[in-house]
Scaffold this active site. Structure first.
Site, mmCIF file in Angstrom:
data_model
loop_
_atom_site.group_PDB
_atom_site.id
_atom_site.type_symbol
_atom_site.label_atom_id
_atom_site.label_comp_id
_atom_site.label_asym_id
_atom_site.label_seq_id
_atom_site.Cartn_x
_atom_site.Cartn_y
_atom_site.Cartn_z
ATOM 1 N N LYS A 129 0.837 -1.204 0.000
ATOM 2 C CA LYS A 129 0.000 0.000 0.000
ATOM 3 C C LYS A 129 0.874 1.258 0.000
ATOM 4 O O LYS A 129 0.698 2.148 -0.812
ATOM 5 C CB LYS A 129 -0.941 -0.009 1.212
ATOM 6 C CG LYS A 129 -1.823 1.214 1.206
ATOM 7 C CD LYS A 129 -2.830 1.224 2.318
ATOM 8 C CE LYS A 129 -3.569 2.557 2.271
ATOM 9 N NZ LYS A 129 -4.388 2.783 3.438
ATOM 10 N N GLU A 144 10.625 -5.081 4.201
ATOM 11 C CA GLU A 144 10.661 -6.503 3.843
ATOM 12 C C GLU A 144 10.305 -6.678 2.366
ATOM 13 O O GLU A 144 10.956 -7.404 1.616
ATOM 14 C CB GLU A 144 9.662 -7.305 4.690
ATOM 15 C CG GLU A 144 10.006 -7.432 6.161
ATOM 16 C CD GLU A 144 9.471 -6.270 6.987
ATOM 17 O OE1 GLU A 144 9.145 -5.204 6.422
ATOM 18 O OE2 GLU A 144 9.399 -6.431 8.225
ATOM 19 N N GLY A 190 -4.724 -1.513 5.024
ATOM 20 C CA GLY A 190 -3.972 -2.678 4.537
ATOM 21 C C GLY A 190 -4.662 -4.001 4.846
ATOM 22 O O GLY A 190 -4.812 -4.868 3.983
ATOM 23 N N ARG A 191 -5.124 -4.164 6.076
ATOM 24 C CA ARG A 191 -5.710 -5.465 6.454
ATOM 25 C C ARG A 191 -7.158 -5.616 5.977
ATOM 26 O O ARG A 191 -7.801 -6.628 6.262
ATOM 27 C CB ARG A 191 -5.575 -5.690 7.959
ATOM 28 C CG ARG A 191 -6.045 -4.536 8.816
ATOM 29 C CD ARG A 191 -5.554 -4.664 10.257
ATOM 30 N NE ARG A 191 -5.873 -3.478 11.040
ATOM 31 C CZ ARG A 191 -5.112 -2.388 11.091
ATOM 32 N NH1 ARG A 191 -3.986 -2.331 10.409
ATOM 33 N NH2 ARG A 191 -5.468 -1.361 11.833
ATOM 34 N N GLU A 196 -4.123 -6.307 15.040
ATOM 35 C CA GLU A 196 -3.597 -5.017 14.561
ATOM 36 C C GLU A 196 -4.710 -3.963 14.617
ATOM 37 O O GLU A 196 -4.453 -2.794 14.855
ATOM 38 C CB GLU A 196 -3.043 -5.160 13.139
ATOM 39 C CG GLU A 196 -2.095 -4.044 12.757
ATOM 40 C CD GLU A 196 -1.227 -4.349 11.553
ATOM 41 O OE1 GLU A 196 -0.074 -4.781 11.728
ATOM 42 O OE2 GLU A 196 -1.703 -4.174 10.421
ATOM 43 N N HIS A 216 -3.693 -32.207 17.817
ATOM 44 C CA HIS A 216 -2.482 -32.942 18.194
ATOM 45 C C HIS A 216 -1.420 -31.994 18.727
ATOM 46 O O HIS A 216 -0.229 -32.325 18.704
ATOM 47 C CB HIS A 216 -1.982 -33.754 16.993
ATOM 48 C CG HIS A 216 -2.978 -34.798 16.603
ATOM 49 N ND1 HIS A 216 -3.023 -36.037 17.205
ATOM 50 C CD2 HIS A 216 -4.024 -34.751 15.748
ATOM 51 C CE1 HIS A 216 -4.043 -36.724 16.701
ATOM 52 N NE2 HIS A 216 -4.671 -35.968 15.820
ATOM 53 N N LYS A 224 9.431 -0.566 13.223
ATOM 54 C CA LYS A 224 9.998 -0.263 11.903
ATOM 55 C C LYS A 224 11.066 0.822 12.035
ATOM 56 O O LYS A 224 12.118 0.757 11.420
ATOM 57 C CB LYS A 224 8.896 0.238 10.957
ATOM 58 C CG LYS A 224 7.881 -0.796 10.545
ATOM 59 C CD LYS A 224 6.945 -0.178 9.509
ATOM 60 C CE LYS A 224 5.743 -1.053 9.234
ATOM 61 N NZ LYS A 224 4.749 -0.406 8.394
HETATM 62 O O1 F6P Z 1 2.241 -4.650 9.750
HETATM 63 C C1 F6P Z 1 2.190 -3.288 9.590
HETATM 64 C C2 F6P Z 1 1.668 -2.919 8.272
HETATM 65 O O2 F6P Z 1 1.667 -1.535 8.244
HETATM 66 C C3 F6P Z 1 0.287 -3.526 7.998
HETATM 67 O O3 F6P Z 1 -0.728 -2.800 8.542
HETATM 68 C C4 F6P Z 1 0.290 -3.617 6.534
HETATM 69 O O4 F6P Z 1 -0.712 -4.465 6.081
HETATM 70 C C5 F6P Z 1 1.690 -4.082 6.266
HETATM 71 O O5 F6P Z 1 2.474 -3.390 7.204
HETATM 72 C C6 F6P Z 1 2.200 -3.861 4.879
HETATM 73 O O6 F6P Z 1 2.199 -2.518 4.506
HETATM 74 P P1 F6P Z 1 2.300 -2.103 2.994
HETATM 75 O O7 F6P Z 1 1.129 -2.648 2.273
HETATM 76 O O8 F6P Z 1 2.316 -0.618 2.980
HETATM 77 O O9 F6P Z 1 3.585 -2.674 2.445
#
Ligand code: F6P
Length: 557
Positions: free
Chosen positions: A208, A214, A270-271, A356, A387, A499
């Site tokens: 987003k 990452e 995002g979620r 979250e 299990h 972060k």
């Molecule tokens: O985990 C933190 C977060 O900000 C989430 O809310 C989000 O879904 C994820 O990182 C990824 O963010 P982006 O879509 O901006 O890469």
């Protein structure tokens, strides 16, 4: 101790007292007293059926919980959410993800603008990409058709696409395989790419903010992998990279071709983004018609959430039961057990959605809460959980309410015996948690107290439509709880702290910051940094420190 308006309210106080009167209640006795209990405490919404009779509740509990929802004006909040009138106040943004699955031809007004045309445009773009890839018209750098899609993202830009793709595997298009990479550990991408051919692999970079560390370390590595094998940089990137983001400028700056950028709006958290272009990899797997059936399922649940009477409202009832156990019985966690291999990623998805969103400690007005908010959310497929952690559920000292999700039909008709056993186990666990067993003297280790609350959520089969309903159901549950708790479900400032600190530590690990970090960080972190450096005497600076990496300046999703 002074009370917040919520804990001070008559509705809350009445529930506190009522809980005390139920402390010694045995669920089994409630069943003995009322042969119609299962019927009295069941709800239906389309293909979903919720049996919530095995809970520590009576008619009076339900009445008092509904009264709490009424006091919290939950119905108004649900209406606002569907009208684009709900705000994420700490980030001054609208919240309108429900618009993405709207099935009407009506205008979808947000701050005086109709957002429906942009939603339709993106759906058309997704359909065109699906058709081009499926027909073989979309070709890689040497003219071969795409066979593999590698989706790179994390959190909300990963969990939904992965869940939907895996849950709907029986609908998968034969000639396309989808893979998902989130972890920054180099092994995740390396293992995914190892069997793939660069000429037939399409990467989807999903973020987003288009700034997530990452995702961009993985995207950079994927790009290097492609360019080591492909002839011409620009042409290869345009044939092998798609970006999905609400920051299209950043995707352009990253070198993604204009036609390959799919945008979604910043009013989609995002979620809550699986309903947007973020669902592209799932759509590539199952086809756009099935993806639209998934959206339609979510919309059916949206309508139910808005229109069903409170006592018949499935997300409302799930939310209130969660509040009942979290706030009035002090239960610290909740468990989700799908008896469906396809739903094996659901506990992770719900964990992000719930924790979250509602892992918050101040109200929308910034007041510290004096009540518990989101419980820990955990689980696994029922077969595997039985299990592993079910022993804890049955005989541990803690209590966690469980949601069992049980499809009544398997996709694989030839394996009905396996499916019947799967369902038998689900029903057995639900009953065992309630009944427990008493053992004779001297065999106390076999005593199982029972009286453990659980819901059974049945669906006929995991189809695109039922999956859409299911995810929308849990979204609404989370939202309703946030309304009662008066917290903002749509920000995540806690995540941002980690972060920021990771960015501060990285130069120390890479050795690009030669001075001791001791002035800035604690001695424990400094020693851990030193251990890393002892194990990595000449570490490579992260490619993100180079020119092409995205701007990682803090921006929330
Ligand atoms: O985990 C933190 C977060 O900000 C989430 O809310 C989000 O879904 C994820 O990182 C990824 O963010 P982006 O879509 O901006 O890469």
């Amino acid at each position: 101790m002074s009370h917040s308006p919520l804990t001070h309210s008559c509705a809350w106080q009445a529930l506190t007292q009522h809980q005390q009167s139920l402390q010694d209640t045995q669920m089994q006795a409630l069943f003995d007293d009322d042969p119609t209990r299962a019927e009295q405490f069941s709800l239906t919404c389309g293909e979903l059926q919720l049996d919530y009779s095995k809970n520590l509740i009576t008619d009076e509990t339900r009445r008092l919980l509904l009264n709490l929802a009424n006091t919290a004006q939950v119905s108004d909040a649900i209406a606002q959410l569907h009208q684009g009138a709900w705000r994420n106040q700490s980030e001054q943004r609208a919240v309108f993800h429900t618009a993405l699955r709207d099935q009407s031809d009506n205008a979808l007004m947000l701050d005086g603008q109709d957002v429906a045309p942009a939603i339709q445009k993106t759906r058309k773009q997704m359909r065109a990409i699906c058709e081009a890839v499926h027909s073989g018209k979309w070709q890689g750098y040497d003219g071969q058709a795409i066979t593999d899609v590698v989706h790179i993202g994390i959190g909300g830009s990963y969990l939904g696409p992965q869940l939907v793709t895996e849950a709907l595997a029986p609908y998968a298009t034969e000639n396309i395989r989808c893979h998902f990479v989130a972890d920054i550990d180099p092994m995740a991408l390396a293992k995914t790419l190892q069997p793939l051919s660069s000429a037939t692999t399409l990467f989807i970079i999903c973020s987003k903010t288009f700034t997530t560390q990452e995702t961009f370390l993985n995207a950079d590595a994927a790009r290097r992998w492609l360019l080591q094998r492909a002839p011409d940089e620009a042409a290869s990137i345009s044939k092998h990279f798609i970006a999905i983001t609400s920051s299209p400028d950043k995707a352009t700056a990253y070198g993604i071709a204009q036609n390959n950028i799919l945008a979604f709006a910043d009013w989609v958290g995002g979620r809550y983004s699986i309903w947007s272009a973020v669902g592209l990899s799932a759509a590539l797997s199952i086809g756009m018609d099935n993806f639209e059936a998934f959206l339609a399922g979510a919309h059916e649940m949206d309508q139910h959430a808005q229109q069903a009477k409170p006592a018949d409202n499935m997300p409302l009832m799930l939310a209130l039961l969660g509040i009942w156990y979290r706030n009035f019985w002090g239960m610290p966690s909740q468990v989700l057990c799908p008896y469906a291999y396809g739903l094996r990623h659901l506990p992770n998805y719900i964990q992000q959605l719930d924790m979250e969103s509602n892992g918050k400690r101040v109200t929308q007005q910034g007041e510290a809460v004096d009540y518990a908010t989101a419980p820990i959310s955990w689980g696994n497929t029922g077969s595997q959980g039985q299990h592993a952690f079910f022993q804890w559920l049955h005989q541990g000292t803690g209590v966690s309410p469980v949601d069992f999700i049980v499809p009544l039909q398997a996709h694989q008709k030839q394996h009905n015996a396996q499916h019947a056993a799967l369902v038998a186990n689900a029903l057995a666990q639900s009953r065992a948690l309630m009944c427990g067993q008493s053992a004779p003297e001297g065999e106390e280790h076999r005593n199982i107290p029972g009286n453990k609350p659980n819901n059974v959520l049945l669906c006929s089969k995991i189809t695109p439509h039922t999956l859409g309903m299911l995810l929308s159901l849990y979204e609404h549950k989370t939202f309703i709880q946030s309304v009662v708790w008066q917290i903002n479900s749509f920000d995540q400032w806690g995540v941002e702290l980690g972060k920021r600190i990771a960015k501060e530590i990285l130069p120390g690990l890479e050795g690009t910051q030669s001075d001791s970090l001791l002035n800035q960080i604690d001695s424990s972190t400094q020693r851990l940094v030193d251990d890393y450096r002892a194990n990595n005497p000449s570490p490579q600076p992260s490619p993100l420190a180079g020119e092409r990496g995205p701007d990682l300046s803090s921006k929330t999703d």
